[in-house]
Each structure stands twice: as C-alpha cells, then as structure tokens.
Scaffold this motif. Sequence first.
Motif, PDB file in Angstrom:
ATOM      1  N   ASN A  39       0.799  -1.225   0.000  1.00 27.00           N
ATOM      2  CA  ASN A  39       0.000   0.000   0.000  1.00 27.00           C
ATOM      3  C   ASN A  39       0.833   1.277   0.000  1.00 27.00           C
ATOM      4  O   ASN A  39       0.378   2.325   0.442  1.00 27.00           O
ATOM      5  CB  ASN A  39      -0.984   0.017   1.180  1.00 27.00           C
ATOM      6  CG  ASN A  39      -1.977  -1.116   1.118  1.00 27.00           C
ATOM      7  OD1 ASN A  39      -2.404  -1.518   0.035  1.00 27.00           O
ATOM      8  ND2 ASN A  39      -2.337  -1.658   2.270  1.00 27.00           N
ATOM      9  N   SER A  40       2.062   1.170  -0.520  1.00 29.90           N
ATOM     10  CA  SER A  40       2.868   2.368  -0.746  1.00 29.90           C
ATOM     11  C   SER A  40       2.460   2.977  -2.078  1.00 29.90           C
ATOM     12  O   SER A  40       2.442   2.289  -3.103  1.00 29.90           O
ATOM     13  CB  SER A  40       4.354   2.017  -0.779  1.00 29.90           C
ATOM     14  OG  SER A  40       4.781   1.492   0.448  1.00 29.90           O
ATOM     15  N   VAL A  41       2.132   4.271  -2.071  1.00 27.15           N
ATOM     16  CA  VAL A  41       1.735   4.968  -3.292  1.00 27.15           C
ATOM     17  C   VAL A  41       2.835   5.963  -3.643  1.00 27.15           C
ATOM     18  O   VAL A  41       3.071   6.926  -2.906  1.00 27.15           O
ATOM     19  CB  VAL A  41       0.384   5.693  -3.108  1.00 27.15           C
ATOM     20  CG1 VAL A  41      -0.005   6.412  -4.389  1.00 27.15           C
ATOM     21  CG2 VAL A  41      -0.701   4.710  -2.686  1.00 27.15           C
ATOM     22  N   ASP A  93       4.414   8.573  -6.487  1.00 23.41           N
ATOM     23  CA  ASP A  93       4.033   9.382  -7.638  1.00 23.41           C
ATOM     24  C   ASP A  93       5.174  10.366  -7.901  1.00 23.41           C
ATOM     25  O   ASP A  93       5.282  11.397  -7.248  1.00 23.41           O
ATOM     26  CB  ASP A  93       2.718  10.105  -7.328  1.00 23.41           C
ATOM     27  CG  ASP A  93       2.222  10.952  -8.491  1.00 23.41           C
ATOM     28  OD1 ASP A  93       2.876  10.976  -9.544  1.00 23.41           O
ATOM     29  OD2 ASP A  93       1.165  11.599  -8.323  1.00 23.41           O
ATOM     30  N   GLU A 106      -2.389   3.494   3.600  1.00 22.21           N
ATOM     31  CA  GLU A 106      -1.416   3.834   2.577  1.00 22.21           C
ATOM     32  C   GLU A 106      -0.367   4.795   3.118  1.00 22.21           C
ATOM     33  O   GLU A 106      -0.601   5.549   4.057  1.00 22.21           O
ATOM     34  CB  GLU A 106      -2.114   4.494   1.386  1.00 22.21           C
ATOM     35  CG  GLU A 106      -3.035   3.578   0.625  1.00 22.21           C
ATOM     36  CD  GLU A 106      -3.688   4.259  -0.554  1.00 22.21           C
ATOM     37  OE1 GLU A 106      -4.163   3.551  -1.452  1.00 22.21           O
ATOM     38  OE2 GLU A 106      -3.726   5.516  -0.570  1.00 22.21           O
ATOM     39  N   TYR A 149       1.996   7.738   1.243  1.00 17.74           N
ATOM     40  CA  TYR A 149       1.951   8.448  -0.024  1.00 17.74           C
ATOM     41  C   TYR A 149       3.173   9.346  -0.157  1.00 17.74           C
ATOM     42  O   TYR A 149       3.454  10.163   0.726  1.00 17.74           O
ATOM     43  CB  TYR A 149       0.671   9.282  -0.072  1.00 17.74           C
ATOM     44  CG  TYR A 149       0.468  10.081  -1.331  1.00 17.74           C
ATOM     45  CD1 TYR A 149       0.319   9.455  -2.559  1.00 17.74           C
ATOM     46  CD2 TYR A 149       0.383  11.468  -1.273  1.00 17.74           C
ATOM     47  CE1 TYR A 149       0.107  10.205  -3.717  1.00 17.74           C
ATOM     48  CE2 TYR A 149       0.165  12.219  -2.420  1.00 17.74           C
ATOM     49  CZ  TYR A 149       0.034  11.575  -3.642  1.00 17.74           C
ATOM     50  OH  TYR A 149      -0.173  12.317  -4.771  1.00 17.74           O
ATOM     51  N   LYS A 156       4.812  11.957  -3.046  1.00 18.13           N
ATOM     52  CA  LYS A 156       4.667  12.639  -4.341  1.00 18.13           C
ATOM     53  C   LYS A 156       5.830  13.606  -4.524  1.00 18.13           C
ATOM     54  O   LYS A 156       6.060  14.473  -3.676  1.00 18.13           O
ATOM     55  CB  LYS A 156       3.345  13.394  -4.422  1.00 18.13           C
ATOM     56  CG  LYS A 156       3.105  14.080  -5.770  1.00 18.13           C
ATOM     57  CD  LYS A 156       1.744  14.751  -5.789  1.00 18.13           C
ATOM     58  CE  LYS A 156       1.475  15.456  -7.130  1.00 18.13           C
ATOM     59  NZ  LYS A 156       1.363  14.500  -8.240  1.00 18.13           N
TER      60      LYS A 156
END
Length: 206
Positions: free
Chosen positions: A31-33, A35, A61, A63, A65
């Motif tokens: 569940n690592s997001v 971007d 998660e 997250y 970015k």
Amino acid sequence: MNNEDMLKSFYYNKLSKNVCRKNGKMKIFKNSVLDFHKSAKINLNEDFYINLNTLKKSKAECYIKLQENAVLNIDGRFKLFYGSTIQVFKNASLTFGGGYINSNSVIACCNKIIIGEGATIARNVYIYDGDHHSILDDEGNILNKSMPVNIGKHVWIGAGSIILKGVNIGDGSIIGAGSVVNKDIPANCIAAGNPAKVIKEKIRWK
C-alpha cells in the motif's frame, strides 16, 4: 512482501531513472503509493523504508509525491510509517538524515526542509515550509513567502505538533505534544505550547 511489492522494489532499486542508487535501497511495503515526476530525483545514501508497521489486513497507505525537479535525499537510514504523506513540490528539496516518522504524519516541502540524524517524529505531526497559498498586497507582492525548515540532530517531536516555515530546531531538543513551533528553538531544551516556548534548558534524552 507480496509479488506486487517485490516488483515495485525491483523497479525502483534497479531500473527507475528517478533513483540515484549509492549505498542504500528502497524498502517498499504494501500500500505504498509513489508518484514521481520524470525529472524528480531520490538520492539514496542509506536505506529508505516506506509504509512500515501496518496492522494485519490493514489497507493504510503511505503516499510520496515528488513534483517537477523535486529532490529527496536519504542521507541516513530512514523509516516512514503507515498512513504518512510526503509531498515535495516543484524545485524543492527534502533531506532525511536518519530516524523515523510515525503514522499519519505529513511533510509538505515547497522550499527546503532538512531533518537531521536521529529524528524521532511522533504520530500526526505536520511539517510545512510554506503556506501553499499566496497572500498579496495591493501591488501584487507576496507577503508570505516560503522559508526553509532545519530540524537538527537527535530531535524528538511529540505527537500532534506542527512545525511551521522558517523554523530552526537545535540538536537534542524535544518538542512537546501538540505544540505549534513558529520560531527558532535552541539546542538541548524542551519547548511546548502554542506558540511553543522553551520550558526547560540543558536537557539530554535517549
């Protein structure tokens, strides 16, 4: 790690052009997001653990970015716990010198943030180096420009604290739970409150 996590780890540790692999690896848990803009860079000088300590069957998660030309430096072994968010905006740079961030914390970097070696950052902490919305005067000048944040070595930031732009926190200091830090805090002290004030000096913690 499941097969998807293993493939993601393989990609970022072997193939991704975003990652400059020196002495470290990215340890990517479920569940690592991630971007990353194609121009963003991660400089791995030590291992970086992402989405640690999730509970069994949890879908929490983590997250990360990185926007255009953003830089994330991992200069010491660093652990990012579940539910946390890191955003590094265009042309900004974030440096971790070693330590960990506990669950549900947020770092939003639009200028420059440095977190020194031995960081102990509790749950629900917010660290911002800008306001993310501009306030203008009658002539269109920006009144609330972003300013770098520098958190020294072996600093403990208590649960629910907020660290605001332009702040320097000295080595070895403790920020009490729920504090709002909007001005510099010297080394080896305890600061607490809203706004945070020094309440005890010449301390050590372990």
